[in-house]
Structure formats: C-alpha cells, structure tokens
Design an enzyme around this catalytic site. Structure first.
Site, PDB file in Angstrom:
ATOM      1  N   ARG A  94       3.715   1.726  -1.545  1.00 48.91           N
ATOM      2  CA  ARG A  94       4.107   1.960  -2.941  1.00 48.91           C
ATOM      3  C   ARG A  94       2.925   2.479  -3.754  1.00 48.91           C
ATOM      4  O   ARG A  94       3.077   3.337  -4.629  1.00 48.91           O
ATOM      5  CB  ARG A  94       4.651   0.665  -3.556  1.00 48.91           C
ATOM      6  CG  ARG A  94       6.116   0.382  -3.244  1.00 48.91           C
ATOM      7  CD  ARG A  94       6.465  -1.077  -3.475  1.00 48.91           C
ATOM      8  NE  ARG A  94       6.035  -1.924  -2.368  1.00 48.91           N
ATOM      9  CZ  ARG A  94       5.800  -3.215  -2.472  1.00 48.91           C
ATOM     10  NH1 ARG A  94       5.929  -3.815  -3.635  1.00 48.91           N
ATOM     11  NH2 ARG A  94       5.416  -3.915  -1.415  1.00 48.91           N
TER      12      ARG A  94
ATOM     13  N   GLU B  66       0.820  -1.221   0.000  1.00 49.23           N
ATOM     14  CA  GLU B  66       0.000   0.000   0.000  1.00 49.23           C
ATOM     15  C   GLU B  66       0.850   1.266   0.000  1.00 49.23           C
ATOM     16  O   GLU B  66       0.463   2.275  -0.595  1.00 49.23           O
ATOM     17  CB  GLU B  66      -0.960   0.008   1.187  1.00 49.23           C
ATOM     18  CG  GLU B  66      -1.909   1.194   1.149  1.00 49.23           C
ATOM     19  CD  GLU B  66      -3.045   1.107   2.150  1.00 49.23           C
ATOM     20  OE1 GLU B  66      -3.655   2.157   2.434  1.00 49.23           O
ATOM     21  OE2 GLU B  66      -3.314  -0.001   2.645  1.00 49.23           O
TER      22      GLU B  66
END
Length: 289
Positions: free
Chosen positions: A87, A85
C-alpha cells in the site's frame, strides 16, 4: 483487518495483532502520515513486488484512496513500516503525499516476526521469498528449524525444503523467481551430486519443458553414473611379489614391479635422497663419473 485464513501459521499474525482488531481502537489510532517520513521495514523478507499488481493497486488508490491503514512504528527519524509496504509503494505510485497509518510500539524481534508472518500469509510470495522469511526467523531470532516449524504450524521437512532453495546458484534462483522453474523442479535439481551441473541442467529443464518426474529420472541416471566404482587394481602374481621382495632386500628400499600391456612392464626403485640414489647406483654398478 487481518486475513483470517492464516494458512496454518500456528500462533500466527492474528494473535500478534489481536489489539489492532478492536475496531474502536483501530479508528482512534489512525492518522495520516507523510509518505516522505516513512521507510520500508528493514526486516522485510519480500524481495520482489509484482509491478503490474502494484500499478493496479495504485490506480485504485488514486480513485478511492487507502481504506486499510498501514502499521508503522516510530523510529529515530520518521517511521518504519511494520505491515503494508505494498500500500505504501502503490500510494507513492499514485502520487499521494500521505497515507493512513496506525503507530505501534514494537521492538526489533517483534517487528521482524510480524513482517515475516504477514508475508507468509500472502499467496503471491515466491518460493525464494518464503525461504528467505524462514531463514530470517532462524538467524535473526536465533531459532532452530524445529522452533520455526512449531511456531508457524509447518512441518520441519517443509521448512528444510524451502531453506535448501537458498543454496541454489544465483542464475537458477533467477529462473525460479521468474517462474521458469517450479518449486518441485528446483528441489529436484538440488539432488544432483555434482552441484556444478545444476545451472546447465536447469537450462535443459526449461528448454525441453521437462516434468519433475522426467528430471528425477535423468538425475538418478547421472548420479548412478557418478557412483561407478573405480576399476580394481590387478592382483600381482606370486612371482612378481617374490621378485619385488628380493629386489627390495638387495637395494634396501621399496621396489615396485608393474606389468603393462602385452607382457611389458617397469621396475620402480624408491630412494630417499641423492646419497641414497648414489648407493643404489653403486649396487647396480652404475658409474656416472
């Protein structure tokens, strides 16, 4: 792809992702997915994300792209993130429209466990996020504290101490998340017998920069004060007890004689209803007509 340092998580996330660690499989499964079709993991235990760290990651992604694909599963509409999440969020900040991803098939329990385990391996997880992760495993997967302990390779007291943080008042949780309070200070505050004092005590800890030992000493003193025994009732003299008995027999009800200061006192005569009161008044030769 997966951090080998699992921080003692027993079976751990590596076992769950063992198929993903095959380089050939990983390369063949990577595809670019539109960010607008991806949603965060609904079972994500992490509630706070370091905005400065996200900005740094976004700057890196803007320059060099995303090297490590996120893991998603197909949902009814689009995709749901299993891991990655940060990234995903950083890619959106960087103005990207797609992100490299690996699509996997996981049911809800597996997806939940993976999300929790991945977050537990991160050193920047707040104590409350970690506590929430354990709580999620217990409630959503119907596990006991002992089962979570065994599954993650943590001691049962370790799990229990984190879960207790969830019982803190909201204001104190905020102080803990903002690093105004340490894990040790928060745990010590929970030992206060009068729970209503916790918010005020937390502010005192921060204002006076108290150590855990100083806080423990203060709370022990407060708790000891709360345990002070109530003063024992004075023992009545044989004369007063005999007088109570004689009056009780005379009026046919309970009579209490209480001695107050300086020799003064009072007599209490019980009655059941208005008729009973009139009976007693008649015995006392009291006529209210």
């Amino acid at each position: 792809m997966v951090n080998k340092n699992n921080k003692g998580l027993g079976r751990g996330i590596n076992a769950i992702f063992q198929d993903i660690e095959d380089p050939d499989l990983e390369q063949s499964a990577v595809e670019d997915l539109p960010l607008e079709e991806i949603r965060p993991n609904p079972y994500q235990p992490r509630k706070t994300f370091d905005e400065a760290a996200l900005a740094d990651l976004a700057a890196s992604i803007k320059t060099t792209g995303v090297f490590q694909p996120i893991i998603v599963r197909k949902s009814i509409s689009g995709f749901e993130i299993i891991t990655g999440e940060r990234r995903f969020r950083a890619s959106k900040l960087a103005g990207k429209t797609t992100i490299p991803a690996i699509v996997r098939s996981f049911d809800d329990p597996a997806m939940m466990e993976i999300a929790v385990l991945e977050n537990l391996q991160r050193e920047d997880l707040t104590p409350l996020d970690e506590a929430q992760a354990y709580d999620t495993l217990i409630k959503k997967l119907n596990l006991t504290q002992a089962e979570v302990s065994k599954r993650l390779g943590k001691s049962r007291p370790y799990i229990a101490n984190y879960l207790r943080l969830l019982t803190l008042p909201v204001s104190v949780k905020t102080m803990l998340n903002d690093n105004q309070l340490s894990m040790g200070q928060a745990r010590t505050l929970l030992s206060l017998k009068d729970k209503k004092q916790i918010p005020a005590m937390a502010k005192k800890v921060v204002a006076e920069n108290m150590t855990v030992r100083q806080l423990e000493k203060l709370i022990n003193e407060l708790n000891a004060g709360a345990k002070k025994p109530k003063p024992k009732a004075k023992v009545k003299s044989p004369y007063l007890r005999a007088s109570e008995n004689q009056l009780g027999d005379r009026f046919g009800t309970k009579v209490n004689i209480a001695q107050t200061q300086k020799g003064k006192g009072k007599i209490e005569i019980d009655f059941g209803d208005p008729n009973d009161l009139n009976r007693i008044l008649a015995l006392l030769d009291v006529n209210l007509d």
